[in-house]
Structures are given as structure tokens and as C-alpha cells.
Enzyme design. Structure first.
Site, PDB file in Angstrom:
ATOM      1  N   HIS A   1     -63.933  15.857-110.783  1.00 28.18           N
ATOM      2  CA  HIS A   1     -63.047  14.679-110.886  1.00 28.18           C
ATOM      3  C   HIS A   1     -63.520  13.551-109.959  1.00 28.18           C
ATOM      4  O   HIS A   1     -62.716  12.718-109.555  1.00 28.18           O
ATOM      5  CB  HIS A   1     -61.593  15.030-110.543  1.00 28.18           C
ATOM      6  CG  HIS A   1     -61.089  16.291-111.179  1.00 28.18           C
ATOM      7  ND1 HIS A   1     -60.401  16.306-112.367  1.00 28.18           N
ATOM      8  CD2 HIS A   1     -61.220  17.595-110.810  1.00 28.18           C
ATOM      9  CE1 HIS A   1     -60.103  17.556-112.684  1.00 28.18           C
ATOM     10  NE2 HIS A   1     -60.600  18.364-111.763  1.00 28.18           N
TER      11      HIS A   1
ATOM     12  N   SER B   1     -79.504 -10.693-106.251  1.00 21.72           N
ATOM     13  CA  SER B   1     -78.497 -11.576-106.823  1.00 21.72           C
ATOM     14  C   SER B   1     -78.902 -13.008-106.530  1.00 21.72           C
ATOM     15  O   SER B   1     -79.437 -13.304-105.465  1.00 21.72           O
ATOM     16  CB  SER B   1     -77.141 -11.289-106.184  1.00 21.72           C
ATOM     17  OG  SER B   1     -76.289 -12.412-106.327  1.00 21.72           O
TER      18      SER B   1
ATOM     19  N   LYS C   1     -77.569  -8.715-101.694  1.00 23.75           N
ATOM     20  CA  LYS C   1     -77.432  -7.736-102.776  1.00 23.75           C
ATOM     21  C   LYS C   1     -78.754  -7.116-103.201  1.00 23.75           C
ATOM     22  O   LYS C   1     -79.793  -7.742-103.235  1.00 23.75           O
ATOM     23  CB  LYS C   1     -76.807  -8.390-104.031  1.00 23.75           C
ATOM     24  CG  LYS C   1     -75.406  -8.862-103.853  1.00 23.75           C
ATOM     25  CD  LYS C   1     -74.302  -7.815-103.978  1.00 23.75           C
ATOM     26  CE  LYS C   1     -74.349  -6.901-105.143  1.00 23.75           C
ATOM     27  NZ  LYS C   1     -73.556  -7.372-106.271  1.00 23.75           N
TER      28      LYS C   1
ATOM     29  N   GLU D   1     -78.263   0.847-114.376  1.00 29.65           N
ATOM     30  CA  GLU D   1     -77.159   0.368-115.211  1.00 29.65           C
ATOM     31  C   GLU D   1     -77.595   0.251-116.672  1.00 29.65           C
ATOM     32  O   GLU D   1     -76.844   0.587-117.596  1.00 29.65           O
ATOM     33  CB  GLU D   1     -76.658  -0.989-114.711  1.00 29.65           C
ATOM     34  CG  GLU D   1     -76.015  -0.931-113.343  1.00 29.65           C
ATOM     35  CD  GLU D   1     -75.789  -2.324-112.782  1.00 29.65           C
ATOM     36  OE1 GLU D   1     -76.655  -2.812-112.034  1.00 29.65           O
ATOM     37  OE2 GLU D   1     -74.753  -2.934-113.106  1.00 29.65           O
TER      38      GLU D   1
END
Ligand code: ARG
Length: 462
Positions: free
Chosen positions: A160, A281, A287, A294
Site C-alpha cells: 500500500h 526545469s 530541479k 515518467e
């Protein structure tokens, strides 16, 4: 003004197709990717026709030489594709005619585009199975490298996405090796089933010419010819099997990609991804984004989409060939390309990512991850039924939580206040190291078991 009718099949047509008819009908823009397979199939067919005395040796030789010229034009980039000629099959044959003249017209004896496209496409998908297999093996090697480097590093195991029990980094890496190995066996299994030659099924019914289908099957590396001409031209199971194996594989990659996204976040810091596999970024200078992970996480969308699309195209189609089936190729091409790209990117990320041993260890101790070890100790040492031990442990967890400390930080007296029988020995099982060391059941996370599995995989992948 209408265009002139088709040179390959236009005998009964007075006028050529509407421009939009040509646009919806033509597949050359995508099926040109099967040029090599088409030419291989034609060379095998021509050689067989000559061996059976259906065409002359000199015609077969002219065809063979001519096809090689066509192939070199295609590979060299000088080939002029024509939309009017619809597909790769007719583009190749038309060019062959320009090069060798009359004998080109004999190549299509005892053959149809229906068995031709089924053959070409099987050859193409078969090649992809091989390419995917070796890409999977390379990724497995990379995971094995990671497993070996941190075989006994302790990290949290989750259910979980909540801290469950401590596990080892090596064990977690090997979980993906297992998945990818099943993927390999699915592709290998699909490959075995698809490895029958439809060539010679002709339009749908077979042919009256005395062809030798075993010869062309052997020449093209197929195990045998297919046994039913109707099935041979109507079947696209092989493409669907490829897509479903690809979907499962992409799903596995997506799960791992998701873990990498989570693990590389500032909140987790389990891994540092290399700069090569990250992007920055444009506004936030600090970043470092895990874009490759992704994108791999997302690729399952189009790969499974292709599986659904082709299944939907095939459902309800009456035997045998229908033009609907031309919609098979773009789905498979796109799925194959994106799966190969995902495998390559995942391999690059795995090879270069840097697991953070201290952070993994620190996180493993959070969240009372050794509570099960405590309950197991109560069962083993005090002879308590597991359900009661579970209850006692729950009370100790609640106590630690209210004090804001971990289980090993409770004093013996505090423990005894919950259960009289608890002794000093309990502290031996409360560390994360002791926890993973104890899980020596077959397939368990103990470094002993993990190192055995690493040795097995090294042997297997050698
Ligand atoms: N371009 C077609 C396809 O991809 C080839 C087979 C066409 N056969 C036919 N009888 N129209 O499916």
C-alpha cells in the site's frame, strides 16, 4: 480528369481512384518498413517456383538479381515510392518490372498479396521478438549489476506504499529480473507459435500450381508451413500475441519507472538519477526531473492501446482477408518502437543510477518496520498464538508512537508493562539488519538467499 487505372490490377477498371480513395487505401507510407521481409519472401518464392519447374531458371535468376537491386535502392534511399502503387508489395514488383522487364510478371504466380502480407508481417514481428529479447536481456544484466552492488543493503519494503517490512536492495532489483524473464519467455513462446509460413496459401484457398511450401518455409527460417490456407491469410494472432506480451512488459517497466520517480524525489532520496537521464526545469534552477522514467511510465498507454486497437479491428471479421487488416501494421510498429525505446532508456537509467545506502537504511527503520519481527519473537520465545502476539505488538507500537520513538527505543520495563514475559532478548530482533537476516525462507529477502539468486541469474544470463 480521372487518373489512369492501376497498372497491377486495373484490367477491369476504366478510371483511376479518387484522390481520397487513394489516401485511405494506400499503406506504403508505413508498410515500407517491411521492404526487406517482402524481398526475402519474394526471393524464396521465385527460387521455389523455379525448383518446381513453374518458371524457368533464367527468369528466376533475373528476378533474384533484380530484387537485390531493388533492395539496394531501398536501403540506399534512392527508391521512389508511389502511393498509386498502394503498398510495399506492389511498389517492389513494379520497380522490379522496370529493371528486368517481362520476367517480373511471373513472380506473382501461385501467390497473392494476402499470403504475401501475412508472410512479410510474420517475418517482421519475428525479428522484433528477437530484438526485444536481447534488449530485455541487457536490462536484466543492468538490474543484476545493481543487485550485486547492494545485495545486502537494507531498504523499506512497502505494501500500500506504506512501510511494511525491511527488505534488501538486491532483492528488490531481482524482483524486476524475475518479471522481465517472464516477459522474455512470453515473447519466445509467441515467436514459436508464429513461426509457420503462410506463403503459398495464395489468396485464400491455396493454389493449383505444384508449389513446395516446405521449401519456402525452410528458406525463410520458418519451422513449417501453416496447415490451413484460410486461417493463414485471415490470422493476425501472432501480432496480437506480440502486442499482449509487449503490453505486459510495458506494464512492468511502468511500475519500475514509477518507483524511480518516487525514489528520486526529495522526500525519498533513495536514488540519485544520473544527469544523463534527467532534465532541468526552465524556471526552477534546482530541479532535476526524471523525465525518462515518467515517459516510460506512460508508454504503456500507447502500447496497450495498440493491443486494444488491433483486437478491436480483428473482432467480427469474417474469414478470410479483409482490408480492415491493413490497420494491423501501424499499431504493431508503434508499439514495437516504443517498447524498444523504453527498454533502452530503462537500461541506461538502471546502469547509471546511484542508490543511496544511508537513506535506504534510514527509511527502512521508519514506520515500525520490525513490528512483525517482534510479534514473531513473542510466538517463538513465549509460545504465544500469533493472533495474541499481533495484539501485544500493536499495543507496543501504539506506545512507541505516543512517545514519538521507535520500537527498539522502548525500555524493557515499558515492554514488560504490556507483557510480563518479554525479556532483554527481544532487542536482538528489532533492528532492520536482524530482520532481513532472519528472512531466510526460500525466495526470502535475506542476503544469503539474495546472493544465491544473484549467482543463479549470473549463470543463466552468461
Ligand atoms: N496492403 C495490404 C495490407 O497491408 C496488402 C494486402 C492486400 N490484399 C488485397 N487483396 N487487397 O493488408
Amino acid at each position: 480528369m480521372t487518373k489512369s487505372s492501376n497498372a497491377m490490377w486495373g484490367g477491369r477498371f476504366a478510371a483511376g481512384p479518387d484522390a481520397i480513395m487513394e489516401a485511405i487505401n494506400a499503406s506504403i507510407d508505413f508498410d515500407k518498413r517491411m521492404a526487406r521481409q517482402d524481398i526475402e519472401g519474394s526471393r524464396a518464392h521465385a527460387a521455389m517456383l523455379a525448383a518446381q519447374g513453374i518458371i524457368s531458371d533464367s527468369d528466376a535468376n533475373a528476378i533474384r538479381e533484380g530484387l537485390l537491386t531493388v533492395l539496394s535502392e531501398i536501403e540506399g534511399g534512392s527508391f521512389q515510392y508511389s502511393k498509386a502503387l498502394e503498398d510495399i508489395h506492389m511498389n517492389v514488383e513494379a520497380r522490379l518490372k522496370e529493371i528486368i522487364g517481362e520476367p517480373a510478371g511471373r513472380l506473382h504466380t501461385a501467390r497473392s498479396r494476402n499470403d504475401q502480407v501475412a508472410t512479410d508481417f510474420r517475418l517482421w514481428v519475428r525479428d522484433q521478438c528477437d530484438a526485444v529479447d536481447s534488449a530485455l536481456e541487457t536490462l536484466m544484466q543492468a538490474l543484476l549489476g545493481q543487485a550485486e552492488a547492494g545485495a545486502d543493503w537494507v531498504m523499506p519494503g512497502f505494501t500500500h506504499l506504506q512501510t511494511a517490512q525491511p527488505v534488501t536492495w538486491g532483492h528488490h532489483m531481482l524482483a524486476y529480473v524475475e518479471m522481465l524473464n517472464r516477459d522474455r519467455s512470453r515473447f519466445a513462446d509467441a515467436r514459436k507459435r508464429m513461426n509457420e509460413s503462410p506463403l503459398g496459401a495464395a489468396a485464400l484457398a491455396g493454389t493449383g500450381f505444384n508449389i513446395d511450401r516446405h521449401m519456402t518455409a525452410a528458406e525463410l527460417g520458418f519451422d513449417r508451413p501453416t496447415s490451413n490456407s484460410l486461417d493463414s491469410t485471415a490470422d493476425r494472432d501472432f501480432a496480437l500475441e506480440f502486442l499482449s506480451a509487449a503490453s505486459i512488459c510495458a506494464m512492468h517497466l511502468s511500475r519500475f519507472a514509477e518507483e524511480l520517480v518516487i525514489w528520486s524525489s526529495a522526500q525519498f532520496r533513495f536514488v540519485v538519477m544520473s544527469d544523463q537521464w534527467s532534465t532541468g526545469s526552465s524556471i526552477m534552477p534546482q530541479k532535476k526531473n526524471p523525465d525518462a522514467a515518467e515517459l516510460i511510465r506512460a508508454k504503456i498507454g500507447r502500447i496497450f492501446g495498440a493491443n486494444v486497437a488491433l483486437m478491436t479491428v480483428m473482432k467480427g471479421l469474417p474469414l478470410t482477408y479483409s482490408k480492415d487488416m491493413q490497420e494491423d501494421k501501424e499499431q504493431v510498429f508503434d508499439a514495437a518502437d516504443n517498447l524498444m525505446l523504453s527498454l533502452a532508456a530503462m537500461t541506461g537509467m538502471v546502469e547509471t543510477m546511484m542508490p543511496q545506502r544511508d537513506n535506504l537504511r534510514g527509511a527502512a527503520a521508519n514506520g515500525f518496520s520490525t513490528a512483525t519481527d517482534l510479534a514473531d519473537w513473542l510466538v517463538r520465545e513465549l509460545g504465544m498464538p500469533f493472533r495474541d502476539a499481533h495484539h501485544v505488538t500493536g499495543a507496543l507500537v501504539a506506545m512507541a508512537e505516543s512517545k514519538g520513538c521507535d520500537l527498539p527505543d522502548l525500555s524493557l520495563d515499558e515492554m514488560k508493562s504490556v507483557n510480563e514475559g518479554i525479556t532483554e532478548g527481544v532487542f536482538d530482533v528489532l533492528t532492520v539488519e536482524a530482520s532481513v537476516m532472519s528472512r531466510q525462507s526460500y525466495g526470502g529477502t535475506s542476503p544469503i538467499r539474495v546472493n544465491e539468486q544473484i549467482a543463479r541469474w549470473k549463470e543463466e544470463l552468461k
